[in-house]
Write an enzyme that holds these catalytic residues in place. Sequence first.
Site, PDB file in Angstrom:
ATOM      1  CB  CYS A   1      -0.908   0.017   1.209  1.00 37.21           C
ATOM      2  SG  CYS A   1      -1.643  -1.575   1.500  1.00 37.21           S
TER       3      CYS A   1
HETATM    4  N1  PMP Z   1      -4.415  -4.822   7.715  1.00 37.30           N
HETATM    5  C1  PMP Z   1      -3.250  -5.404   7.454  1.00 37.30           C
HETATM    6  C2  PMP Z   1      -2.373  -5.833   8.600  1.00 37.30           C
HETATM    7  C3  PMP Z   1      -2.834  -5.601   6.132  1.00 37.30           C
HETATM    8  O1  PMP Z   1      -1.646  -6.184   5.877  1.00 37.30           O
HETATM    9  C4  PMP Z   1      -3.695  -5.187   5.070  1.00 37.30           C
HETATM   10  C5  PMP Z   1      -3.268  -5.370   3.641  1.00 37.30           C
HETATM   11  N2  PMP Z   1      -3.170  -6.704   3.258  1.00 37.30           N
HETATM   12  C6  PMP Z   1      -4.926  -4.596   5.394  1.00 37.30           C
HETATM   13  C7  PMP Z   1      -5.248  -4.423   6.725  1.00 37.30           C
HETATM   14  C8  PMP Z   1      -5.877  -4.120   4.333  1.00 37.30           C
HETATM   15  O2  PMP Z   1      -6.337  -5.174   3.566  1.00 37.30           O
HETATM   16  P1  PMP Z   1      -7.321  -4.917   2.320  1.00 37.30           P
HETATM   17  O3  PMP Z   1      -6.555  -4.011   1.392  1.00 37.30           O
HETATM   18  O4  PMP Z   1      -7.533  -6.280   1.782  1.00 37.30           O
HETATM   19  O5  PMP Z   1      -8.559  -4.275   2.789  1.00 37.30           O
END
Ligand code: PMP
Length: 394
Positions: free
Chosen positions: A326
Amino acid sequence: MKKIYMDHTAGMPVDSRVIDAMKPYFNTTYGNPSSLHSFAQEARKGLDNAREKIAELIGAEKREEIFFTSGATESNNWAIRGLAARAKDKGKHIITTSIEHMSVINVCKHMIKKGFKVSFLPVDKYGVVDLEALKQELTNDTILVSIMYANGEIGTIEPIKEISEIVHTRNACLHVDATAAIGMVKLDVQKKGIDLLTVSSNDMYGPKGIGALYIKKGTPLEPLIFGGGQERGFRSGTENLPGIAGMGKAAELMKNELEEEKNKLIRLRDKFIKVLLETIPYSFLNGHPSKRLPNNVAVRFSFIEGESMLLNLEMAGVSASSGSACTAKTLEPSHVLRAIGLKHEEAHGSLLFTLGKQNSENDVDYVLGLMPDIVKRLRAMSPLTPKELKGSVH
Ligand code: PMP
């Protein structure tokens, strides 16, 4: 050319057995679970079954404590905003840590704008939350503590049981983001004393765009999404049945196969880390040496940049990461690496390999064979490399 994927924290392949379990929900069992006919009945069965499998995987008392969402980001938003909305008369203080995912950190920043006070707990050099700081920050005004089960970027697993005992001395609720942990370690919400738990399907070889929030019976939570009243009025919107069935199957497989899978990953991880650190000077492990996710190889190399290493690895067919997907597009060093005390340039020299089911020992050996040369070449070009290191790996 050989292609090796080692970025499982950012995205996992969907298990073919999961795809098979999803298929009927596209064009056979396509009824809307809210309808009254037999197609709906079948769909409802699928929903209940998936809910049951997820409840079993995380040790929930009842399947009714599982609520489906669009993924970890929504679950994290809901846990924090939903609890704050309900508990604001009790207090307006939230505690979290400086190493959470942005879907927790940015919600907490939003809550500050809404008039809440948020404390960001420090972590030690391994990324372990400071329990003394937690005790000091907790007051009778604290309504929620949100701490991740494990950090996907440095692999560190947090002492959740100790945390929950401390949190509950003050009658606050504990939310745990288990996104990075769900496919890697055995979870038990009851044994660990967790009130709210975020899980995501893609982190256990299920499809993307589907997740769940475990809400322990009796935990006050306002819905985040209003509408037709699905999920017993707590999360409206027609259910993503193929996704839900896929997540349910992924949870069932995880429950049965986790132990064996975990042992294999730990063996590969430990060899990977040991040989890397032995063969490359000025290389270091990020995160905790033993309290660590089984698939996580987070390392850093002095005098060079993670991005250049990634590019060289990619040219040799290996896909890894320099940190959380991200934040990978920004040039800022990751907030997690800064929080464990790394300097700007140390953080920039970090690489993250996250292993998965299809990685073999041959894959690990292949990468271990490449890395010394890549580091040596880049160090030879880097103005930061000390003279005595240029031209030689050792
Ligand atoms: N929390 C953690 C610890 C993450 O590593 C991630 C990303 N894989 C997320 C939240 C958000 O996940 P998503 O983008 O699938 O909503």
